[in-house]
Design a protein around this motif. Structure first.
Motif, PDB file in Angstrom:
ATOM      1  N   THR A   1      33.422  52.561  28.860  1.00 31.15           N
ATOM      2  CA  THR A   1      34.143  51.349  29.272  1.00 31.15           C
ATOM      3  C   THR A   1      34.145  51.196  30.781  1.00 31.15           C
ATOM      4  O   THR A   1      33.897  50.107  31.316  1.00 31.15           O
ATOM      5  CB  THR A   1      35.594  51.398  28.759  1.00 31.15           C
ATOM      6  OG1 THR A   1      35.583  51.447  27.335  1.00 31.15           O
ATOM      7  CG2 THR A   1      36.375  50.175  29.213  1.00 31.15           C
ATOM      8  N   LYS A   2      34.428  52.296  31.493  1.00 31.05           N
ATOM      9  CA  LYS A   2      34.503  52.248  32.949  1.00 31.05           C
ATOM     10  C   LYS A   2      33.148  51.933  33.579  1.00 31.05           C
ATOM     11  O   LYS A   2      33.071  51.217  34.567  1.00 31.05           O
ATOM     12  CB  LYS A   2      35.047  53.567  33.493  1.00 31.05           C
ATOM     13  CG  LYS A   2      36.537  53.756  33.260  1.00 31.05           C
ATOM     14  CD  LYS A   2      37.322  52.665  33.953  1.00 31.05           C
ATOM     15  CE  LYS A   2      38.807  52.768  33.701  1.00 31.05           C
ATOM     16  NZ  LYS A   2      39.566  51.670  34.329  1.00 31.05           N
ATOM     17  N   LYS A   3      32.075  52.464  33.001  1.00 31.08           N
ATOM     18  CA  LYS A   3      30.757  52.190  33.561  1.00 31.08           C
ATOM     19  C   LYS A   3      30.345  50.741  33.318  1.00 31.08           C
ATOM     20  O   LYS A   3      29.748  50.101  34.192  1.00 31.08           O
ATOM     21  CB  LYS A   3      29.721  53.160  32.984  1.00 31.08           C
ATOM     22  CG  LYS A   3      29.848  54.558  33.553  1.00 31.08           C
ATOM     23  CD  LYS A   3      28.655  55.434  33.250  1.00 31.08           C
ATOM     24  CE  LYS A   3      28.756  56.765  33.989  1.00 31.08           C
ATOM     25  NZ  LYS A   3      27.565  57.621  33.810  1.00 31.08           N
ATOM     26  N   LEU A   4      30.672  50.213  32.149  1.00 29.78           N
ATOM     27  CA  LEU A   4      30.388  48.802  31.898  1.00 29.78           C
ATOM     28  C   LEU A   4      31.158  47.920  32.868  1.00 29.78           C
ATOM     29  O   LEU A   4      30.609  46.963  33.438  1.00 29.78           O
ATOM     30  CB  LEU A   4      30.750  48.440  30.447  1.00 29.78           C
ATOM     31  CG  LEU A   4      29.607  48.430  29.423  1.00 29.78           C
ATOM     32  CD1 LEU A   4      28.990  49.816  29.271  1.00 29.78           C
ATOM     33  CD2 LEU A   4      30.092  47.924  28.071  1.00 29.78           C
ATOM     34  N   GLU A   5      32.433  48.226  33.071  1.00 31.88           N
ATOM     35  CA  GLU A   5      33.259  47.441  33.989  1.00 31.88           C
ATOM     36  C   GLU A   5      32.719  47.523  35.416  1.00 31.88           C
ATOM     37  O   GLU A   5      32.648  46.509  36.119  1.00 31.88           O
ATOM     38  CB  GLU A   5      34.712  47.931  33.952  1.00 31.88           C
ATOM     39  CG  GLU A   5      35.446  47.572  32.666  1.00 31.88           C
ATOM     40  CD  GLU A   5      36.837  48.167  32.614  1.00 31.88           C
ATOM     41  OE1 GLU A   5      37.179  48.979  33.516  1.00 31.88           O
ATOM     42  OE2 GLU A   5      37.596  47.824  31.690  1.00 31.88           O
ATOM     43  N   ALA A   6      32.344  48.734  35.850  1.00 31.22           N
ATOM     44  CA  ALA A   6      31.863  48.925  37.216  1.00 31.22           C
ATOM     45  C   ALA A   6      30.562  48.168  37.457  1.00 31.22           C
ATOM     46  O   ALA A   6      30.422  47.442  38.455  1.00 31.22           O
ATOM     47  CB  ALA A   6      31.673  50.413  37.498  1.00 31.22           C
TER      48      ALA A   6
ATOM     49  N   SER B   1      38.158  42.320  32.799  1.00 32.29           N
ATOM     50  CA  SER B   1      37.444  43.154  31.836  1.00 32.29           C
ATOM     51  C   SER B   1      35.944  42.943  31.985  1.00 32.29           C
ATOM     52  O   SER B   1      35.493  41.953  32.566  1.00 32.29           O
ATOM     53  CB  SER B   1      37.861  42.794  30.413  1.00 32.29           C
ATOM     54  OG  SER B   1      37.374  41.499  30.076  1.00 32.29           O
ATOM     55  N   SER B   2      35.169  43.867  31.437  1.00 31.74           N
ATOM     56  CA  SER B   2      33.709  43.742  31.477  1.00 31.74           C
ATOM     57  C   SER B   2      33.262  42.463  30.776  1.00 31.74           C
ATOM     58  O   SER B   2      32.344  41.777  31.237  1.00 31.74           O
ATOM     59  CB  SER B   2      33.063  44.958  30.815  1.00 31.74           C
ATOM     60  OG  SER B   2      31.660  44.819  30.763  1.00 31.74           O
TER      61      SER B   2
ATOM     62  N   ASP C   1      25.853  48.082  27.040  1.00 33.90           N
ATOM     63  CA  ASP C   1      26.096  49.331  26.320  1.00 33.90           C
ATOM     64  C   ASP C   1      25.592  50.505  27.156  1.00 33.90           C
ATOM     65  O   ASP C   1      24.775  50.336  28.068  1.00 33.90           O
ATOM     66  CB  ASP C   1      25.395  49.324  24.960  1.00 33.90           C
ATOM     67  CG  ASP C   1      26.064  50.259  23.952  1.00 33.90           C
ATOM     68  OD1 ASP C   1      26.997  50.996  24.338  1.00 33.90           O
ATOM     69  OD2 ASP C   1      25.665  50.255  22.781  1.00 33.90           O
ATOM     70  N   TYR C   2      26.083  51.683  26.820  1.00 36.10           N
ATOM     71  CA  TYR C   2      25.741  52.899  27.549  1.00 36.10           C
ATOM     72  C   TYR C   2      25.733  54.057  26.560  1.00 36.10           C
ATOM     73  O   TYR C   2      26.647  54.189  25.751  1.00 36.10           O
ATOM     74  CB  TYR C   2      26.766  53.137  28.661  1.00 36.10           C
ATOM     75  CG  TYR C   2      26.880  54.561  29.150  1.00 36.10           C
ATOM     76  CD1 TYR C   2      25.903  55.116  29.968  1.00 36.10           C
ATOM     77  CD2 TYR C   2      27.973  55.359  28.798  1.00 36.10           C
ATOM     78  CE1 TYR C   2      26.007  56.423  30.419  1.00 36.10           C
ATOM     79  CE2 TYR C   2      28.087  56.666  29.255  1.00 36.10           C
ATOM     80  CZ  TYR C   2      27.102  57.179  30.067  1.00 36.10           C
ATOM     81  OH  TYR C   2      27.208  58.477  30.514  1.00 36.10           O
TER      82      TYR C   2
ATOM     83  N   THR D   1      45.856  47.451  27.547  1.00 34.69           N
ATOM     84  CA  THR D   1      44.464  47.362  27.979  1.00 34.69           C
ATOM     85  C   THR D   1      44.041  48.589  28.772  1.00 34.69           C
ATOM     86  O   THR D   1      42.855  48.932  28.814  1.00 34.69           O
ATOM     87  CB  THR D   1      44.236  46.104  28.841  1.00 34.69           C
ATOM     88  OG1 THR D   1      45.095  46.159  29.991  1.00 34.69           O
ATOM     89  CG2 THR D   1      44.538  44.847  28.059  1.00 34.69           C
ATOM     90  N   VAL D   2      44.990  49.264  29.400  1.00 26.21           N
ATOM     91  CA  VAL D   2      44.672  50.453  30.191  1.00 26.21           C
ATOM     92  C   VAL D   2      44.567  51.685  29.306  1.00 26.21           C
ATOM     93  O   VAL D   2      43.826  52.619  29.590  1.00 26.21           O
ATOM     94  CB  VAL D   2      45.737  50.667  31.294  1.00 26.21           C
ATOM     95  CG1 VAL D   2      45.437  51.904  32.121  1.00 26.21           C
ATOM     96  CG2 VAL D   2      45.811  49.438  32.204  1.00 26.21           C
ATOM     97  N   ASN D   3      45.323  51.712  28.194  1.00 29.88           N
ATOM     98  CA  ASN D   3      45.249  52.782  27.195  1.00 29.88           C
ATOM     99  C   ASN D   3      45.793  54.115  27.690  1.00 29.88           C
ATOM    100  O   ASN D   3      45.425  55.175  27.166  1.00 29.88           O
ATOM    101  CB  ASN D   3      43.812  52.964  26.709  1.00 29.88           C
ATOM    102  CG  ASN D   3      43.737  53.040  25.189  1.00 29.88           C
ATOM    103  OD1 ASN D   3      44.730  52.869  24.492  1.00 29.88           O
ATOM    104  ND2 ASN D   3      42.560  53.312  24.673  1.00 29.88           N
TER     105      ASN D   3
END
Length: 277
Positions: free
Chosen positions: A22-27, A46-47, A61-62, A156-158
């Motif tokens: 998730t973090k890599k998609l957002e970044a 969000s991404s 995707d990653y 959303t932060v979880n």
């Protein structure tokens, strides 16, 4: 994740794998959006929201196989451990790449690739921090002495699930949570009804707040309809909504000195009314 995770249970491992993805998609998509718009102010988007504003390649995707796998090759045929799947928003073309071939296969500029790699490194360092803290039996009470019983974690932060399954928080996550908890306590004590998810955006206005009478009536009917349309399609970030209104010539491009669109506070209030209805 190229780290020792043997002490984690399966749920914790899966959570961290999803967190990294998730973090890599957002970044990736945040940096691409900033490159497309020339504006750096999408920290809370969000991404999926960001993808709407990117003209060309978005990360969709990653995959981390845990080892170099011939079944997940780069476009050039090289087997990969980490495979990044990107889609061109204009043509719909999908490519599968290694991080070192972003420039070669999708023509990303060198400085954009460097920024993406830098953000990815920060994500990996955060995971290392979470793992180290977890292995040392870290507890939230050592960082934040008091969390109100009625405090509602931002879904959303979880962070709540991360704590519930026994994973430590990174320093960045602790700072985020502490800020929200302190605002909750402050708001309760002052009996101010302020949304904790928007307060960090509102305080950035400083003296600019006094310039405008924030109200939903400041929006045109066309603007309201477009905001509702975006909201119903799942776009919840007020900043992304503002940029889309500007991009589609539905709102003027006037901005504060901070870079925020002048329509931003009106959009925030409109969204608050939607959420409260």
């Amino acid at each position: 994740m190229d780290k020792d995770i043997s002490f984690l249970n399966e749920e914790q491992k899966q959570f961290l794998n999803n967190y990294v993805k998730t973090k890599k998609l957002e970044a990736f998509n945040k940096i691409q959006t900033e490159a497309s718009t020339g504006y750096a102010g999408f920290e809370h988007a969000s991404s999926e929201d960001l993808q709407l504003m990117i003209d060309e390649w978005v990360l969709i995707d990653y995959i981390d196989n845990g080892f170099v796998d011939k079944n997940t090759p780069c476009e050039c045929g090289r087997p990969l451990r980490y495979q990044y799947i990107v889609r061109n928003n204009k043509s719909g073309e999908v490519k599968r790449l290694g991080i070192n071939h972003f420039e070669e296969h999708i023509s990303l500029k060198n400085h954009v690739v460097k920024q993406i790699k830098k953000e990815f490194d920060l994500i990996e360092k955060e995971i290392t921090e979470i793992l180290e803290r977890t292995s040392m039996n870290w507890v939230i009470e050592n960082e934040i002495a008091y969390i109100p019983d009625d405090y509602k974690f931002n879904s959303t932060v979880n962070i709540k699930k991360q704590l519930d399954i026994g994973l430590a928080l990174s320093a960045r996550q602790v700072n985020h949570l502490r800020k929200e908890v302190n605002q909750k306590i402050f708001s309760k004590n002052k009996t101010i009804k302020t949304s904790t998810t928007e307060v960090s955006n509102i305080v950035l206005f400083n003296d600019e707040v006094s310039e405008m009478n924030f109200s939903v009536s400041s929006l045109t009917e066309i603007q309201k309809e477009k905001i509702m349309d975006l909201y119903n399609r799942g776009v919840k970030s007020p900043m992304v909504i503002c940029e889309l209104l500007i991009e589609n010539k539905i709102a003027p491009s006037h901005r504060y000195a901070t870079g925020k669109p002048r329509i931003f506070p009106h959009v925030c209030i409109f969204l608050e009314n939607i959420n409260g209805s």
